[in-house]
Scaffold this motif. Sequence first.
Motif, PDB file in Angstrom:
ATOM      1  N   VAL A 188      15.011  96.341 -47.844  1.00  0.00           N
ATOM      2  CA  VAL A 188      13.701  96.617 -47.264  1.00  0.00           C
ATOM      3  C   VAL A 188      12.672  95.599 -47.741  1.00  0.00           C
ATOM      4  O   VAL A 188      11.847  95.093 -46.966  1.00  0.00           O
ATOM      5  CB  VAL A 188      13.251  98.054 -47.608  1.00  0.00           C
ATOM      6  CG1 VAL A 188      11.809  98.288 -47.126  1.00  0.00           C
ATOM      7  CG2 VAL A 188      14.182  99.071 -46.980  1.00  0.00           C
ATOM      8  N   THR A 189      12.728  95.275 -49.032  1.00  0.00           N
ATOM      9  CA  THR A 189      11.791  94.293 -49.583  1.00  0.00           C
ATOM     10  C   THR A 189      12.042  92.914 -48.993  1.00  0.00           C
ATOM     11  O   THR A 189      11.098  92.170 -48.701  1.00  0.00           O
ATOM     12  CB  THR A 189      11.913  94.237 -51.110  1.00  0.00           C
ATOM     13  OG1 THR A 189      11.735  95.545 -51.635  1.00  0.00           O
ATOM     14  CG2 THR A 189      10.859  93.318 -51.707  1.00  0.00           C
ATOM     15  N   VAL A 190      13.313  92.560 -48.803  1.00  0.00           N
ATOM     16  CA  VAL A 190      13.643  91.264 -48.205  1.00  0.00           C
ATOM     17  C   VAL A 190      13.115  91.196 -46.777  1.00  0.00           C
ATOM     18  O   VAL A 190      12.514  90.192 -46.367  1.00  0.00           O
ATOM     19  CB  VAL A 190      15.162  91.017 -48.237  1.00  0.00           C
ATOM     20  CG1 VAL A 190      15.526  89.786 -47.405  1.00  0.00           C
ATOM     21  CG2 VAL A 190      15.645  90.828 -49.665  1.00  0.00           C
ATOM     22  N   LEU A 191      13.313  92.249 -46.016  1.00  0.00           N
ATOM     23  CA  LEU A 191      12.806  92.267 -44.639  1.00  0.00           C
ATOM     24  C   LEU A 191      11.285  92.178 -44.612  1.00  0.00           C
ATOM     25  O   LEU A 191      10.707  91.495 -43.755  1.00  0.00           O
ATOM     26  CB  LEU A 191      13.284  93.533 -43.931  1.00  0.00           C
ATOM     27  CG  LEU A 191      14.769  93.586 -43.571  1.00  0.00           C
ATOM     28  CD1 LEU A 191      15.142  94.955 -43.015  1.00  0.00           C
ATOM     29  CD2 LEU A 191      15.131  92.490 -42.581  1.00  0.00           C
ATOM     30  N   ALA A 192      10.632  92.876 -45.548  1.00  0.00           N
ATOM     31  CA  ALA A 192       9.169  92.803 -45.618  1.00  0.00           C
ATOM     32  C   ALA A 192       8.725  91.384 -45.913  1.00  0.00           C
ATOM     33  O   ALA A 192       7.769  90.876 -45.307  1.00  0.00           O
ATOM     34  CB  ALA A 192       8.649  93.763 -46.688  1.00  0.00           C
ATOM     35  N   ASP A 193       9.423  90.706 -46.839  1.00  0.00           N
ATOM     36  CA  ASP A 193       9.072  89.323 -47.171  1.00  0.00           C
ATOM     37  C   ASP A 193       9.275  88.410 -45.969  1.00  0.00           C
ATOM     38  O   ASP A 193       8.419  87.573 -45.658  1.00  0.00           O
ATOM     39  CB  ASP A 193       9.937  88.841 -48.344  1.00  0.00           C
ATOM     40  CG  ASP A 193       9.700  87.374 -48.664  1.00  0.00           C
ATOM     41  OD1 ASP A 193       8.835  87.073 -49.507  1.00  0.00           O
ATOM     42  OD2 ASP A 193      10.379  86.505 -48.060  1.00  0.00           O
ATOM     43  N   PHE A 195       9.317  89.058 -42.724  1.00  0.00           N
ATOM     44  CA  PHE A 195       8.534  89.296 -41.517  1.00  0.00           C
ATOM     45  C   PHE A 195       7.028  89.402 -41.752  1.00  0.00           C
ATOM     46  O   PHE A 195       6.247  89.069 -40.860  1.00  0.00           O
ATOM     47  CB  PHE A 195       9.025  90.571 -40.826  1.00  0.00           C
ATOM     48  CG  PHE A 195      10.312  90.377 -40.088  1.00  0.00           C
ATOM     49  CD1 PHE A 195      10.312  89.981 -38.766  1.00  0.00           C
ATOM     50  CD2 PHE A 195      11.521  90.573 -40.719  1.00  0.00           C
ATOM     51  CE1 PHE A 195      11.493  89.786 -38.079  1.00  0.00           C
ATOM     52  CE2 PHE A 195      12.718  90.388 -40.044  1.00  0.00           C
ATOM     53  CZ  PHE A 195      12.709  89.983 -38.722  1.00  0.00           C
ATOM     54  N   VAL A 196       6.596  89.833 -42.950  1.00  0.00           N
ATOM     55  CA  VAL A 196       5.171  90.122 -43.119  1.00  0.00           C
ATOM     56  C   VAL A 196       4.577  89.522 -44.391  1.00  0.00           C
ATOM     57  O   VAL A 196       3.564  88.825 -44.334  1.00  0.00           O
ATOM     58  CB  VAL A 196       4.926  91.652 -43.112  1.00  0.00           C
ATOM     59  CG1 VAL A 196       3.442  91.959 -43.305  1.00  0.00           C
ATOM     60  CG2 VAL A 196       5.417  92.267 -41.820  1.00  0.00           C
ATOM     61  N   THR A 197       5.154  89.808 -45.541  1.00  0.00           N
ATOM     62  CA  THR A 197       4.482  89.517 -46.803  1.00  0.00           C
ATOM     63  C   THR A 197       4.793  88.154 -47.389  1.00  0.00           C
ATOM     64  O   THR A 197       4.132  87.728 -48.330  1.00  0.00           O
ATOM     65  CB  THR A 197       4.851  90.580 -47.861  1.00  0.00           C
ATOM     66  OG1 THR A 197       6.267  90.510 -48.124  1.00  0.00           O
ATOM     67  CG2 THR A 197       4.490  91.971 -47.377  1.00  0.00           C
ATOM     68  N   GLY A 198       5.809  87.462 -46.877  1.00  0.00           N
ATOM     69  CA  GLY A 198       6.252  86.215 -47.472  1.00  0.00           C
ATOM     70  C   GLY A 198       5.356  85.033 -47.167  1.00  0.00           C
ATOM     71  O   GLY A 198       4.351  85.138 -46.464  1.00  0.00           O
ATOM     72  N   TYR A 199       5.787  83.882 -47.677  1.00  0.00           N
ATOM     73  CA  TYR A 199       5.019  82.655 -47.509  1.00  0.00           C
ATOM     74  C   TYR A 199       5.062  82.156 -46.067  1.00  0.00           C
ATOM     75  O   TYR A 199       4.176  81.448 -45.618  1.00  0.00           O
ATOM     76  CB  TYR A 199       5.598  81.593 -48.451  1.00  0.00           C
ATOM     77  CG  TYR A 199       4.594  80.606 -48.978  1.00  0.00           C
ATOM     78  CD1 TYR A 199       3.501  81.032 -49.741  1.00  0.00           C
ATOM     79  CD2 TYR A 199       4.731  79.248 -48.733  1.00  0.00           C
ATOM     80  CE1 TYR A 199       2.580  80.120 -50.236  1.00  0.00           C
ATOM     81  CE2 TYR A 199       3.808  78.335 -49.226  1.00  0.00           C
ATOM     82  CZ  TYR A 199       2.737  78.783 -49.971  1.00  0.00           C
ATOM     83  OH  TYR A 199       1.824  77.882 -50.456  1.00  0.00           O
ATOM     84  N   TYR A 200       6.133  82.523 -45.347  1.00  0.00           N
ATOM     85  CA  TYR A 200       6.301  82.099 -43.954  1.00  0.00           C
ATOM     86  C   TYR A 200       6.571  83.341 -43.090  1.00  0.00           C
ATOM     87  O   TYR A 200       7.693  83.523 -42.592  1.00  0.00           O
ATOM     88  CB  TYR A 200       7.478  81.119 -43.833  1.00  0.00           C
ATOM     89  CG  TYR A 200       7.484  80.029 -44.865  1.00  0.00           C
ATOM     90  CD1 TYR A 200       6.648  78.922 -44.752  1.00  0.00           C
ATOM     91  CD2 TYR A 200       8.331  80.096 -45.978  1.00  0.00           C
ATOM     92  CE1 TYR A 200       6.653  77.916 -45.706  1.00  0.00           C
ATOM     93  CE2 TYR A 200       8.345  79.094 -46.932  1.00  0.00           C
ATOM     94  CZ  TYR A 200       7.512  78.007 -46.797  1.00  0.00           C
ATOM     95  OH  TYR A 200       7.519  77.010 -47.742  1.00  0.00           O
ATOM     96  N   PRO A 201       5.596  84.209 -42.910  1.00  0.00           N
ATOM     97  CA  PRO A 201       5.853  85.478 -42.206  1.00  0.00           C
ATOM     98  C   PRO A 201       6.306  85.257 -40.768  1.00  0.00           C
ATOM     99  O   PRO A 201       5.597  84.682 -39.943  1.00  0.00           O
ATOM    100  CB  PRO A 201       4.501  86.193 -42.264  1.00  0.00           C
ATOM    101  CG  PRO A 201       3.496  85.106 -42.460  1.00  0.00           C
ATOM    102  CD  PRO A 201       4.183  84.055 -43.276  1.00  0.00           C
ATOM    103  N   VAL A 202       7.508  85.722 -40.471  1.00  0.00           N
ATOM    104  CA  VAL A 202       8.112  85.495 -39.162  1.00  0.00           C
ATOM    105  C   VAL A 202       7.271  86.103 -38.043  1.00  0.00           C
ATOM    106  O   VAL A 202       7.237  85.562 -36.926  1.00  0.00           O
ATOM    107  CB  VAL A 202       9.547  86.056 -39.170  1.00  0.00           C
ATOM    108  CG1 VAL A 202      10.116  86.116 -37.758  1.00  0.00           C
ATOM    109  CG2 VAL A 202      10.434  85.191 -40.062  1.00  0.00           C
ATOM    110  N   VAL A 203       6.583  87.200 -38.322  1.00  0.00           N
ATOM    111  CA  VAL A 203       5.722  87.821 -37.307  1.00  0.00           C
ATOM    112  C   VAL A 203       4.757  86.796 -36.723  1.00  0.00           C
ATOM    113  O   VAL A 203       4.514  86.770 -35.507  1.00  0.00           O
ATOM    114  CB  VAL A 203       4.940  89.005 -37.911  1.00  0.00           C
ATOM    115  CG1 VAL A 203       3.781  89.420 -37.013  1.00  0.00           C
ATOM    116  CG2 VAL A 203       5.872  90.192 -38.140  1.00  0.00           C
TER     117      VAL A 203
END
Length: 414
Positions: A188-193, A195-203
């Motif tokens: 879940v944390t990996v998916l959050a990173d 798509f949303v919270t990471g340096y390169y949010p896929v969203v």
Amino acid sequence: MSARRPSPAPAPALAGGHRLSGVDAARGIALLGMMATHILPLSQALPGGGGGPTWTALLFAGKASALFAVLAGVGLALLTGGARPQPPERLRRSRRGIAVRALLVAVIGFAAGSLDAGVAVILVHYGVLFLLALPFLGLPARRLAWWAGGWLLLSPVALFLLLPVVRAWVDPSDVGGSPAFTDLAQPVTVLADLFVTGYYPVVAWLGFLLVGLAVGRSDLSRPPVALALLAGGTAVAAAARWGSAELLAAPGANAALRAATGLSAQGLDTALATGQKLDGAQQSIWWFALSAPHTGSPLDLLHVAGTALAVLGGCLLVAAALTATLGPLGDALLWPVAGAGAATLTLYTGHLMALDLLSGMTAELPRLAVYLGFVVAALLAGIVVKWSGVRGPLEAAVHAASAAAAGGRIRERT
């Protein structure tokens, strides 16, 4: 990125023709820019006190990685027919090959995430973006352009709304900016990173791939197209930066952002150039006025997408001019940077490994000297790639696997 399936007809190619050296040169610039942001500081102390952005931040922060993503979309378009999209059956096979390519790039990214390079590795996000781009591969340029524009403008709204919800649910620091195999224990944390919270949010970053797909559906070998990319990209980038400056000059804007980030006036000015220390800005509505790197705001996405198009257009024009005036010699002049751009997966991963393995040896060296060493190594590798006509090791492995999955030989144009 099995055995070939039997077919009564010759095995199809994903795309035909020669590589576009201008596209490869732009990719090489993106690689060198990302290396710069990984090795050189983005902020510096000023003689009169306080701090400010470095030339690395001004030239490359946010822009190099976005250029990388836009060119990924261009590459996907060229792999699937360029200005003339492939017919449905060939496109279906191409999608299968690209899906395998995406998975292999993601696997390489998870492996690179375990390195101690001090870098936010983009490759896993890159693989996810490839997968998400599959439904768009059959669309014509005009529809892709509408999708790209809408995504760049609307995805930041989704990001703004999702961030507080996701951060209340998971702790993004558990991943640390670069997903690794060990992080898969926390899916879940990996998916959050990713798509949303990471340096390169896929969203938000899917918009860059859509921009590249739309551009790749045009005839990039024509100088008028390249000129339009250079002029249009420059205009979009400049307008986004100007709009941000005008909005931030409004009463209360800077005060609200300083309160949200806890930065001083000078610290905020530096952060707006580097993109660092701006996480708290997402708590303020003035986040939508930012064009700072990696904020994911609409003006940030428009600014770096415009910059990417301008760089691509400029590289295409330079490549065309050199070839027209000097013939094969002109093309050879681009070998170092274009060759590096043709082997970005190998060189990007290799520089991460070198940053990890050589960290003790380079710790006391001037950072500029370290960076120049990496630049020379990348450009020399580019010459070898162009002179020998071979792919980089990782490119060759990914190409073989994706070609097998597609059921035929892939003739890449980019």
